[in-house]
Scaffold this motif. Structure first.
Motif, short mmCIF file in Angstrom:
data_model
loop_
_atom_site.label_atom_id
_atom_site.label_comp_id
_atom_site.label_asym_id
_atom_site.label_seq_id
_atom_site.Cartn_x
_atom_site.Cartn_y
_atom_site.Cartn_z
N SER A 153 -52.19 40.84 7.48
CA SER A 153 -51.90 40.80 6.05
C SER A 153 -52.83 39.85 5.30
O SER A 153 -52.81 39.82 4.07
N ASP A 154 -53.63 39.09 6.01
CA ASP A 154 -54.58 38.16 5.39
C ASP A 154 -56.00 38.58 5.80
O ASP A 154 -56.41 38.35 6.94
N PRO A 155 -56.76 39.20 4.89
CA PRO A 155 -58.10 39.69 5.26
C PRO A 155 -59.01 38.60 5.82
O PRO A 155 -59.73 38.82 6.79
N ASP A 156 -58.96 37.41 5.22
CA ASP A 156 -59.85 36.34 5.66
C ASP A 156 -59.51 35.89 7.09
O ASP A 156 -60.40 35.73 7.93
N MET A 206 -62.11 47.64 3.39
CA MET A 206 -61.31 48.08 4.54
C MET A 206 -60.28 47.02 4.93
O MET A 206 -59.09 47.33 5.12
N PHE A 207 -60.70 45.76 5.07
CA PHE A 207 -59.77 44.69 5.43
C PHE A 207 -58.69 44.51 4.36
O PHE A 207 -57.54 44.20 4.68
N TYR A 208 -59.06 44.70 3.10
CA TYR A 208 -58.07 44.58 2.02
C TYR A 208 -57.01 45.68 2.14
O TYR A 208 -55.81 45.42 2.01
N GLU A 209 -57.45 46.91 2.39
CA GLU A 209 -56.49 48.01 2.52
C GLU A 209 -55.57 47.80 3.72
O GLU A 209 -54.37 48.12 3.66
N SER A 248 -66.67 46.80 4.27
CA SER A 248 -65.79 46.13 5.22
C SER A 248 -64.74 45.29 4.50
O SER A 248 -63.59 45.21 4.94
N GLU A 249 -65.12 44.65 3.38
CA GLU A 249 -64.15 43.89 2.61
C GLU A 249 -63.04 44.80 2.08
O GLU A 249 -61.86 44.44 2.10
N LEU A 306 -63.42 52.79 11.84
CA LEU A 306 -64.39 52.18 10.94
C LEU A 306 -64.99 50.89 11.53
O LEU A 306 -65.53 50.07 10.79
N GLY A 307 -64.90 50.73 12.83
CA GLY A 307 -65.38 49.52 13.48
C GLY A 307 -66.85 49.25 13.25
O GLY A 307 -67.29 48.10 13.31
N PHE A 308 -67.64 50.29 12.98
CA PHE A 308 -69.07 50.10 12.77
C PHE A 308 -69.38 49.39 11.44
O PHE A 308 -70.52 48.98 11.20
N LEU A 309 -68.37 49.22 10.58
CA LEU A 309 -68.59 48.53 9.31
C LEU A 309 -68.69 47.02 9.48
O LEU A 309 -69.29 46.34 8.66
N ASP A 310 -68.06 46.48 10.55
CA ASP A 310 -68.02 45.03 10.73
C ASP A 310 -67.87 44.72 12.22
O ASP A 310 -66.99 45.27 12.89
N TYR A 311 -68.72 43.83 12.72
CA TYR A 311 -68.71 43.50 14.14
C TYR A 311 -67.45 42.77 14.57
O TYR A 311 -67.14 42.68 15.76
N ARG A 312 -66.67 42.26 13.62
CA ARG A 312 -65.45 41.52 13.96
C ARG A 312 -64.24 42.42 14.13
O ARG A 312 -63.15 41.94 14.45
N VAL A 313 -64.41 43.72 13.93
CA VAL A 313 -63.27 44.64 14.01
C VAL A 313 -62.85 44.86 15.47
O VAL A 313 -61.65 44.89 15.78
N ALA A 314 -63.80 45.03 16.38
CA ALA A 314 -63.48 45.37 17.77
C ALA A 314 -62.51 44.39 18.43
O ALA A 314 -61.54 44.81 19.07
N PRO A 315 -62.70 43.06 18.30
CA PRO A 315 -61.74 42.14 18.92
C PRO A 315 -60.34 42.26 18.32
O PRO A 315 -59.34 42.09 19.03
#
Length: 396
Positions: free
Chosen positions: A266-269, A183-186, A180-181, A223-232
């Protein structure tokens, strides 16, 4: 192996792209250089001489382009993993078809290059006649060059043997946990490119600027199944795309929202914290009472009363927020109260939009309550459907 790791492995395949490209370079030797009287070269442990080209590097551009295209295709729906790309199983067939096409293009380019290899070397010597000797003595044969040009790919499932040391299991769990990290970076890399190339300093943009937004949205959704915070986060992008006009240039407040969303991505965090904040403010689900519930009245001591069975209407429970201020949706995104930064401004734009929608909704609810106060109304629950009017033909 943890249960979460197994779930992820069951939903992805590993795509390995194997592209070998001939470098057309050889190590530069001391004897290749003509030194002035008294000049000396530094020892090898201090400096290296580098390499010499054996032909025009433009002749190899097509192979590098095809390799990068294959990587972009995999990254469009997947993320880097174990030297390849973790791709959702449902996307494997389409990825395979596109990689097959690239393999055919690579083979055709190789045939053309091999046919013109000798001519390319001769042309390079003619362009550098004073160094003809050091070029000709390093030239590789056509047969050797042919073995150094290849393209292939492999699609496999990832799993663990039944008996494996705990340390190796923990190592795989760690790799899966970092997906997930990655993915958010890309996503942040593509969002930054969108900002720099298409949005920053623009008063209006064409609809082509929406293509990267939709690509990022589809990648996150797949890839939403990688992290629960993706759906919102996906829901935030969907809401934005649904309100963009279907024709004409994009400008004004909607362009500012696009820029704000791109700056958030643009900011993964901050993207993760945004998704977590939205999840934390969702109201609890209240189950609807059973429509067929039967209430039985018990007998009273004064008289014998027949049992009356009454079917009650469905009970709809509504949760009313304590406050109309939704600014706490993004609590924690800013760790201090310094002067606003550009990223803070992006989130303020999204906050202003959420506040406007909330106030509009509250006014409408109050007006509706006033009109219906005179007589009771039957409330029915219906499924909300949101029409998707976005253009689906958005890939480059």
């Amino acid at each position: 192996m943890s249960h979460e790791t197994q779930i992820i492995l069951d939903r992805v395949v590993l795509v390995k792209v194997d592209a070998n490209i001939y470098g057309a370079r050889k190590k530069l030797k001391k004897e290749d250089l003509v030194l002035a009287d008294g000049s000396i070269l530094p020892p090898e442990d201090l400096a290296s001489l580098g390499s010499k080209r054996l032909l025009d590097p433009d002749k190899l551009t097509v192979f590098n382009r095809l390799k990068k295209e294959a990587e972009r295709i995999c990254l469009r729906v997947g993320t880097r993993f174990l030297g390849g790309f973790a791709v959702p199983i449902e996307s494997a067939a389409s990825i395979t078809a596109e990689l097959e096409r690239i393999a055919l293009d690579f083979a055709a380019a190789k045939t053309e290059f091999i046919a013109g290899y000798d001519a390319a070397v001769t042309d390079w010597v003619v362009r550098h006649p004073e160094f003809a000797g050091i070029i000709e003595q390093a030239v590789d044969s056509v047969e050797f060059v042919s073995t150094r040009l290849s393209f292939d790919f492999l699609v496999v499932s990832v799993g663990l043997p039944e008996s494996l040391p705990p340390a190796d299991v923990a190592r795989l769990d760690s790799k899966i946990g970092s997906l997930s990290e990655q993915m958010f970076y890309e996503i942040s890399v593509e969002a930054n490119q969108l900002i720099e190339q298409s949005l920053l300093g623009k008063e209006q943009v064409t609809r082509n600027a929406l293509r990267p937004i939709r690509r990022m949205r589809d990648k996150l959704d797949g890839l939403g199944f990688l992290d629960y915070r993706v759906a919102p986060v996906v829901s935030t992008i969907d809401d934005l795309l649904a309100r963009i006009p279907t024709k004409g240039a994009i400008e004004g407040s909607i362009l500012q929202e696009i820029l704000a969303t791109a700056m958030l991505l643009s900011d993964p965090d901050k993207t993760r914290r945004h998704g977590e904040g939205l999840l934390g403010t969702q109201p609890p689900v209240v189950e609807e009472a059973d429509v067929d519930e039967i209430i039985e009245h018990v007998e009273t001591p004064a008289a014998t009363v027949p049992v009356v069975k009454t079917a009650l209407p469905p009970v709809i429970a509504e949760t009313v927020p304590d406050s109309t201020d939704y600014n706490d949706l993004f609590d924690g995104i800013f760790d201090d109260e310094l002067e606003p930064t550009p990223d803070d401004w992006a989130l303020e734009v999204l906050l202003d939009k959420s506040q406007t929608n909330l106030e509009t909704g509250n006014d409408a609810d109050q007006a509706n309550d006033s009109e219906n106060a005179a007589e009771p109304a039957t409330v029915t629950a219906e499924d909300d459907e949101e029409a998707d009017d976005s253009d689906q033909d958005y890939w480059f």
